[in-house]
Enzyme design. Structure first.
Site, mmCIF file in Angstrom:
data_model
loop_
_atom_site.group_PDB
_atom_site.id
_atom_site.type_symbol
_atom_site.label_atom_id
_atom_site.label_comp_id
_atom_site.label_asym_id
_atom_site.label_seq_id
_atom_site.Cartn_x
_atom_site.Cartn_y
_atom_site.Cartn_z
ATOM 1 N N CYS A 56 -38.100 -35.974 -8.803
ATOM 2 C CA CYS A 56 -37.224 -36.795 -7.954
ATOM 3 C C CYS A 56 -35.947 -36.058 -7.572
ATOM 4 C CB CYS A 56 -36.878 -38.108 -8.651
ATOM 5 S SG CYS A 56 -35.937 -37.871 -10.160
ATOM 6 N N CYS A 68 -36.424 -42.230 -15.695
ATOM 7 C CA CYS A 68 -34.968 -42.203 -15.514
ATOM 8 C C CYS A 68 -34.279 -42.324 -16.883
ATOM 9 C CB CYS A 68 -34.515 -43.329 -14.591
ATOM 10 S SG CYS A 68 -35.558 -43.528 -13.134
HETATM 11 FE FE1 FES Z 1 -35.440 -39.854 -10.786
HETATM 12 FE FE2 FES Z 1 -34.586 -42.203 -11.378
HETATM 13 S S1 FES Z 1 -35.855 -41.679 -9.720
HETATM 14 S S2 FES Z 1 -34.096 -40.376 -12.379
#
Ligand code: FES
Length: 128
Positions: free
Chosen positions: A35, A104
């Site tokens: 991400c 996360c």
């Molecule tokens: Fe990557 Fe939350 S989407 S840390």
């Protein structure tokens, strides 16, 4: 059912312990390649107790809420106890995260461990 718990929303809107500790005893930075989110953790440690913890998170709302909760959970705790903080404990303290957002909270666990490892590297005598 709401996607995010009220606690997640609350910590996202009013994150605790945001910022930098200039004379930190341990600094850790981790990222998630998928991400692209990045978390940096600063710890002030005295007599093996975490006096203060601050973070800078460039990431999603769950990552911000996880950092906020994680710093709250380790403040005032012995270093050895903070080392054992799991992402599961962070997610539970937030009243849960959606399954696809659990990574996360992993970032928060890893950031704390990275900062503690930095502390141990600077103070090898502390590692038992
Ligand atoms: Fe990557 Fe939350 S989407 S840390």
């Amino acid at each position: 059912m709401a996607l995010y718990s009220e606690k997640v929303m609350e910590h996202f809107r009013n994150p605790r312990n945001v910022g930098v500790i200039e004379d930190a005893d341990g600094i850790g930075e981790v990222g998630n390649a998928k991400c692209g989110d990045i978390m940096r953790m600063y710890l002030k440690i005295e007599n093996d107790v975490i006096l203060d913890a601050k973070f800078e998170t460039f990431g999603c709302g769950s990552a911000i809420a996880s950092s906020s909760m994680a710093t709250e959970l380790i403040k005032g705790k012995p270093v050895a106890e903070a080392m054992k903080l799991t992402n599961k404990a962070v997610a539970e303290a937030l009243d849960g995260l959606p399954a696809y957002k659990l990574h996360c909270s992993v970032l928060a666990e890893e950031a704390i461990q990275s900062a503690l490892n930095d502390y141990y590297q600077k103070h090898p005598e502390k590692k038992s």
